[in-house]
Design a protein around this motif. Sequence first.
Motif, mmCIF file in Angstrom:
data_model
loop_
_atom_site.group_PDB
_atom_site.id
_atom_site.type_symbol
_atom_site.label_atom_id
_atom_site.label_comp_id
_atom_site.label_asym_id
_atom_site.label_seq_id
_atom_site.Cartn_x
_atom_site.Cartn_y
_atom_site.Cartn_z
ATOM 1 N N LEU A 1 0.813 -1.215 0.000
ATOM 2 C CA LEU A 1 0.000 0.000 0.000
ATOM 3 C C LEU A 1 0.847 1.266 0.000
ATOM 4 O O LEU A 1 0.645 2.159 -0.832
ATOM 5 C CB LEU A 1 -0.928 -0.012 1.217
ATOM 6 N N ALA A 2 1.783 1.391 0.932
ATOM 7 C CA ALA A 2 2.542 2.639 1.048
ATOM 8 C C ALA A 2 3.344 2.960 -0.211
ATOM 9 O O ALA A 2 3.299 4.095 -0.707
ATOM 10 C CB ALA A 2 3.443 2.604 2.288
ATOM 11 N N PRO A 3 4.100 2.014 -0.783
ATOM 12 C CA PRO A 3 4.805 2.330 -2.029
ATOM 13 C C PRO A 3 3.871 2.659 -3.187
ATOM 14 O O PRO A 3 4.197 3.513 -4.022
ATOM 15 C CB PRO A 3 5.606 1.053 -2.312
ATOM 16 N N LEU A 4 2.727 2.001 -3.253
ATOM 17 C CA LEU A 4 1.760 2.314 -4.307
ATOM 18 C C LEU A 4 1.311 3.777 -4.235
ATOM 19 O O LEU A 4 1.064 4.417 -5.257
ATOM 20 C CB LEU A 4 0.532 1.406 -4.192
ATOM 21 N N LEU A 5 1.235 4.291 -3.015
ATOM 22 C CA LEU A 5 0.737 5.648 -2.801
ATOM 23 C C LEU A 5 1.877 6.633 -2.545
ATOM 24 O O LEU A 5 1.672 7.688 -1.939
ATOM 25 C CB LEU A 5 -0.263 5.666 -1.644
ATOM 26 N N ASP A 6 3.071 6.300 -3.017
ATOM 27 C CA ASP A 6 4.227 7.193 -2.930
ATOM 28 C C ASP A 6 4.570 7.562 -1.487
ATOM 29 O O ASP A 6 5.148 8.619 -1.220
ATOM 30 C CB ASP A 6 3.993 8.475 -3.738
ATOM 31 N N ASN A 7 4.169 6.687 -0.552
ATOM 32 C CA ASN A 7 4.400 6.934 0.872
ATOM 33 C C ASN A 7 3.803 8.266 1.328
ATOM 34 O O ASN A 7 4.292 8.893 2.271
ATOM 35 C CB ASN A 7 5.898 6.895 1.202
ATOM 36 N N ASP A 8 2.751 8.692 0.644
ATOM 37 C CA ASP A 8 2.074 9.955 0.949
ATOM 38 C C ASP A 8 1.032 9.686 2.038
ATOM 39 O O ASP A 8 0.017 9.027 1.800
ATOM 40 C CB ASP A 8 1.401 10.496 -0.316
ATOM 41 N N ARG A 9 1.277 10.210 3.219
ATOM 42 C CA ARG A 9 0.403 9.948 4.360
ATOM 43 C C ARG A 9 -1.042 10.353 4.070
ATOM 44 O O ARG A 9 -1.992 9.675 4.492
ATOM 45 C CB ARG A 9 0.959 10.693 5.579
ATOM 46 N N ILE B 1 7.063 -0.667 14.580
ATOM 47 C CA ILE B 1 5.938 -0.529 15.507
ATOM 48 C C ILE B 1 6.344 0.222 16.765
ATOM 49 O O ILE B 1 5.599 1.083 17.252
ATOM 50 C CB ILE B 1 5.380 -1.920 15.849
ATOM 51 N N ALA B 2 7.490 -0.078 17.319
ATOM 52 C CA ALA B 2 7.896 0.555 18.572
ATOM 53 C C ALA B 2 7.934 2.072 18.440
ATOM 54 O O ALA B 2 7.419 2.796 19.301
ATOM 55 C CB ALA B 2 9.259 0.021 19.018
ATOM 56 N N PRO C 1 2.259 9.878 18.979
ATOM 57 C CA PRO C 1 0.794 9.999 18.890
ATOM 58 C C PRO C 1 0.295 10.354 17.503
ATOM 59 O O PRO C 1 -0.879 10.113 17.184
ATOM 60 C CB PRO C 1 0.466 11.097 19.911
ATOM 61 N N ASP C 2 1.148 10.920 16.660
ATOM 62 C CA ASP C 2 0.740 11.305 15.313
ATOM 63 C C ASP C 2 1.127 10.281 14.249
ATOM 64 O O ASP C 2 1.036 10.562 13.051
ATOM 65 C CB ASP C 2 1.358 12.667 14.956
ATOM 66 N N SER C 3 1.540 9.091 14.662
ATOM 67 C CA SER C 3 2.002 8.085 13.714
ATOM 68 C C SER C 3 0.838 7.486 12.935
ATOM 69 O O SER C 3 -0.331 7.584 13.330
ATOM 70 C CB SER C 3 2.744 6.971 14.446
ATOM 71 N N ASN D 1 -1.017 4.903 15.138
ATOM 72 C CA ASN D 1 -2.008 5.456 16.060
ATOM 73 C C ASN D 1 -3.206 6.037 15.321
ATOM 74 O O ASN D 1 -4.327 6.021 15.846
ATOM 75 C CB ASN D 1 -1.356 6.481 16.987
ATOM 76 N N PHE D 2 -2.991 6.513 14.099
ATOM 77 C CA PHE D 2 -4.138 6.900 13.268
ATOM 78 C C PHE D 2 -5.024 5.689 13.001
ATOM 79 O O PHE D 2 -6.260 5.762 13.113
ATOM 80 C CB PHE D 2 -3.655 7.496 11.944
ATOM 81 N N MET D 3 -4.411 4.559 12.645
ATOM 82 C CA MET D 3 -5.190 3.357 12.360
ATOM 83 C C MET D 3 -5.925 2.872 13.597
ATOM 84 O O MET D 3 -7.080 2.409 13.510
ATOM 85 C CB MET D 3 -4.277 2.264 11.808
ATOM 86 N N ARG D 4 -5.307 2.963 14.746
ATOM 87 C CA ARG D 4 -5.995 2.578 15.985
ATOM 88 C C ARG D 4 -7.233 3.433 16.208
ATOM 89 O O ARG D 4 -8.298 2.910 16.572
ATOM 90 C CB ARG D 4 -5.042 2.723 17.178
#
Length: 536
Positions: free
Chosen positions: A351-359, A437-438, A444-446, A449-452
């Motif tokens: 997923l991330a490479p497909l989307l250019d790692n664009d958050r 993960i660590a 908090p802005d990772s 944590n967004f997915m959680r």
Amino acid sequence: MKINTDSFWYKDAVFYELNLRAFADGNGDGIGDFRGLADRLDYLQELGVTCIWLLPMYPSPLRDDGYDISDYFHVHPDFGTLEDFKRFVDLAHERDLRVIADLVLNHTSDQHPWFQAARASKDSPYRDFYVWSDTGQEYADARIIFLDTEASNWTYDPVAGQYFWHRFYSHQPDLNWDNPRVREEMFHVADYWLDMGIDGFRADAVPYLIEREGTNCENLPETHAILQDLRRHIDDRYPGRILLAEANQWPEDVLSYFGDPSAGRAEFHMGFHFPVMPRLYMALKKGDTTSIYDILRRTPPIPDDCQWCVFVRNHDELTLEMVTEEERQYMWEQYAPEPRMRLNLGIRRRLAPLLDNDRRKIELLNSILFTLPGSPVIYYGDEIGMGDNIWLDDRNGVRTPMQWTDGPNAGFSGAPPESLYVSVIDDPVYGYRRVNIAAQRADPDSLLNFMRRLIALRQEHPCFGRGTFELVDTGNRAVLAYRREYKGERVLALHNLTAAAQQVAVTDGSYIDLLTGESYPSARLALTPYQYLWLA
């Protein structure tokens, strides 16, 4: 066991697709296993997912990452023992985590004792467990699925002196479901694992069970009759367990795999919605939601007891079977410019490479995933934005070790690095020192944590799992809009699929965004680039 007894639990589920080999190594041999997975269950509970989907765990030559099964009744020794498996299931249930496993109905490995006995003699009682031909000319209307590796659906076996039928790799002979003994044996396989406490199966490659001359050998009535028998068998003995269909077909063809529960002809509780997935990527690249609206309008209503399963990535290539040739070429050009990124009729990237790692894009697609009709599937590692390794063969580039920490082997294993089943990602963008993960737990802005938060919010609003779905035409093709409604709660989901601000008109007064708590009193909203809103 501490599991919710609601028989429709799958409607509210958030699935986590997990490659056991890649997740966590509990015995230090460089390969993920059930001990390692059991030790990491607290992480999955913390993430908020509710059901673990295990990729094949059975003994296998591993020529197709375990989908070539040589023994249906044991655990591959790389992964531990049956006792390790039982302990894992018990520990998962104690944490309110359900478990489903892959059930490969269509074929076995050519190393399975059934096939070895079948090929040895025409008089073997197992000869008729498989489909044979003297000429290899039958069923000519059936397409070849693995175009990159297979020239035919028939392969000649010099020991047997005949051709055997296979819809996938030539080392995976198809079972002959016209033989009642095959049906009996495979139902016994299902019983064996359900007796160990798992909560259901994702049934692999179900459209291909039966062959008939003059057809494409997909979605045949005889196949549906078998699947109805399987559903009755499981419902009678294991109420509350589920069957999830892998049928890579158009939505109107998948409809038949739900069956007709009201008439006593139920088949699957759930089915993947394959065609919507590539259209999300296509619409995002074009900034035009037309293809998404078209496929969702084409999607028929399904029985009330049933549910779609939706995903943005999984363990296979991003399949482009359900698009036109022109659209396929466009997707390859935009998302897989390097030949190594392509496989069969798809794209082997995460997923991330497909989307250019664009958050912004990653969040946007996950927002769509969590609000579309159906239960979402998260592929392991996508919750932290893991990368891929296109230089590995087949689909293995998206099956690399989970990145737990920035320590040795990304915290996946205590084995020497050269002993890992495959190297961890270690590039400057997606490498484990940067993506793990660590680190994301502590930020908090990772993305983690967004997915959680996204998972928790979906769980608080049953309209996303159980509600009605209504597409909304905003007059702006750059914006995907739809309403979800359940028991008086209404949510309007808006998604701007472009890098430009977009205006949309909405009715029904003022709204509050469930994601941010921000109020939107105006009937005309301005969406920032890639913005998404869950308006209630």
